[in-house]
Design a protein around this motif. Structure first.
Motif, PDB file in Angstrom:
ATOM      1  N   LEU A  92      35.552   6.624  24.985  1.00  0.00           N
ATOM      2  CA  LEU A  92      34.333   7.365  23.987  1.00  0.00           C
ATOM      3  C   LEU A  92      34.341   7.105  22.394  1.00  0.00           C
ATOM      4  O   LEU A  92      33.555   6.830  21.821  1.00  0.00           O
ATOM      5  CB  LEU A  92      35.177   8.948  23.748  1.00  0.00           C
ATOM      6  N   ARG A  93      36.002   6.824  22.026  1.00  0.00           N
ATOM      7  CA  ARG A  93      35.935   6.083  20.572  1.00  0.00           C
ATOM      8  C   ARG A  93      35.311   5.105  20.285  1.00  0.00           C
ATOM      9  O   ARG A  93      35.027   4.206  19.381  1.00  0.00           O
ATOM     10  CB  ARG A  93      37.533   6.052  20.715  1.00  0.00           C
ATOM     11  N   GLY A 189      39.514   7.986  11.932  1.00  0.00           N
ATOM     12  CA  GLY A 189      40.022   8.877  11.966  1.00  0.00           C
ATOM     13  C   GLY A 189      40.078  11.031  11.615  1.00  0.00           C
ATOM     14  O   GLY A 189      40.286  11.651  11.978  1.00  0.00           O
ATOM     15  N   GLU A 190      38.081  10.824  13.180  1.00  0.00           N
ATOM     16  CA  GLU A 190      37.924  11.834  13.556  1.00  0.00           C
ATOM     17  C   GLU A 190      38.273  12.224  14.921  1.00  0.00           C
ATOM     18  O   GLU A 190      38.380  11.152  15.518  1.00  0.00           O
ATOM     19  CB  GLU A 190      36.268  12.171  13.479  1.00  0.00           C
ATOM     20  N   SER A 191      38.763  13.438  15.705  1.00  0.00           N
ATOM     21  CA  SER A 191      39.506  13.786  16.236  1.00  0.00           C
ATOM     22  C   SER A 191      38.255  13.197  17.337  1.00  0.00           C
ATOM     23  O   SER A 191      36.154  13.278  17.709  1.00  0.00           O
ATOM     24  CB  SER A 191      39.834  15.113  16.246  1.00  0.00           C
ATOM     25  N   ASP A 192      38.744  13.605  18.837  1.00  0.00           N
ATOM     26  CA  ASP A 192      37.435  13.415  19.872  1.00  0.00           C
ATOM     27  C   ASP A 192      35.742  14.511  20.048  1.00  0.00           C
ATOM     28  O   ASP A 192      34.853  13.908  20.049  1.00  0.00           O
ATOM     29  CB  ASP A 192      37.904  12.848  21.508  1.00  0.00           C
ATOM     30  N   ASP A 193      36.392  15.552  19.936  1.00  0.00           N
ATOM     31  CA  ASP A 193      35.079  16.497  19.805  1.00  0.00           C
ATOM     32  C   ASP A 193      35.346  16.459  18.308  1.00  0.00           C
ATOM     33  O   ASP A 193      33.018  16.836  18.362  1.00  0.00           O
ATOM     34  CB  ASP A 193      36.466  18.058  19.453  1.00  0.00           C
ATOM     35  N   GLN A 194      34.946  15.682  17.369  1.00  0.00           N
ATOM     36  CA  GLN A 194      33.683  15.277  15.616  1.00  0.00           C
ATOM     37  C   GLN A 194      32.961  14.183  16.605  1.00  0.00           C
ATOM     38  O   GLN A 194      32.046  14.542  16.100  1.00  0.00           O
ATOM     39  CB  GLN A 194      35.083  15.002  15.015  1.00  0.00           C
ATOM     40  N   LEU A 199      28.300  12.604  17.850  1.00  0.00           N
ATOM     41  CA  LEU A 199      26.459  12.360  19.017  1.00  0.00           C
ATOM     42  C   LEU A 199      25.977  12.954  19.572  1.00  0.00           C
ATOM     43  O   LEU A 199      24.485  12.553  19.737  1.00  0.00           O
ATOM     44  CB  LEU A 199      27.691  11.124  20.188  1.00  0.00           C
ATOM     45  N   ILE A 200      26.283  14.175  19.599  1.00  0.00           N
ATOM     46  CA  ILE A 200      24.894  15.174  20.082  1.00  0.00           C
ATOM     47  C   ILE A 200      24.225  15.782  19.439  1.00  0.00           C
ATOM     48  O   ILE A 200      23.104  15.635  19.435  1.00  0.00           O
ATOM     49  CB  ILE A 200      26.505  16.335  20.478  1.00  0.00           C
ATOM     50  N   GLU A 201      24.569  15.508  17.748  1.00  0.00           N
ATOM     51  CA  GLU A 201      23.766  15.578  16.854  1.00  0.00           C
ATOM     52  C   GLU A 201      22.993  14.173  16.816  1.00  0.00           C
ATOM     53  O   GLU A 201      21.413  14.657  16.704  1.00  0.00           O
ATOM     54  CB  GLU A 201      24.466  16.270  15.146  1.00  0.00           C
TER      55      GLU A 201
END
Length: 212
Positions: A92-93, A189-194, A199-201
């Motif tokens: 993902l990252r 520095g962003e989390s996986d959820d962020q 990406l969804i946006e």
């Protein structure tokens, strides 16, 4: 009951029900040495001159493929020992910064499928057969090489160094065909959820523009 077809490096072998149904692990080659990169593609290869005496020209591709698979096995063993996944797939990252750069839904879809799908890549060696067609064809997917096919007449005349060089060159061609990943330090520095939310946006915006 029917037997099954086991394919190794593009060479098929039919086995009956009375035979072992599990593919055997590749063995270390005494003639071919392969070094693979983190992408599971060859970065270096050495073939001893005596290799041509041990195998016939029609066996060259399979013997090199077996040596390559052993190198991948060693690579995966090192990954597991160090606590990493044996699959060099794209995470993902790795994907998100690249996907966020897509400008329309068609571009996004093509890039996403290239990253997440099995992938299918084809490369040709420099040598030509008697019909002026590529004498070497190397196929791969996102996991690594899947087959090495070498014209027997060309292979019989070529030296071992040339064959090894052409396979590495084909691997470089395949490497160039695979999706290129973009690194964005601002997202590190962003989390996986962020990252998922970003990406969804982005995808929602692309789909909205696509269906407008």
């Amino acid at each position: 009951m029917l037997g099954y077809l086991l394919s190794v490096g593009g060479v098929n072998r039919h086995e009956t029900d009375s035979e072992v149904r599990h593919p055997t692990l590749p063995e270390r080659s005494s003639f071919v040495g392969v070094e693979v990169g983190e992408d599971n593609l060859p970065v270096a290869m050495t073939i001893k001159p005596s290799w041509k005496d041990a195998f016939g020209p029609t066996e060259y591709g399979e013997s090199i493929m077996t040596a390559y698979l052993y190198a991948v096995l060693e690579q995966n063993t090192r990954r597991i020992t160090s606590g990493r996944t044996p699959d060099p797939g794209i995470g993902l990252r790795d994907m998100v910064p690249t996907l966020l750069r897509t400008r329309d839904y068609a571009e996004y879809r093509e890039l996403y499928l290239g990253m997440c799908g099995a992938g299918s890549y084809l490369a040709y060696g420099l040598g030509l057969d008697e019909f002026d067609q590529p004498a070497m064809i190397v196929r791969a997917d996102n996991a690594g090489l899947t087959s090495i096919v070498i014209d027997a007449r060309w292979a019989a005349a070529a030296d071992a160094f040339t064959i090894a060089h052409d396979i590495v060159a084909c691997s470089d061609q395949i490497r160039m065909q695979r999706p290129r990943l973009y690194v964005d330090s601002a997202l590190e520095g962003e989390s996986d959820d962020q990252l998922r939310a970003r990406l969804i946006e982005h995808v929602n915006r692309l789909v909205k523009d696509y269906t407008a």
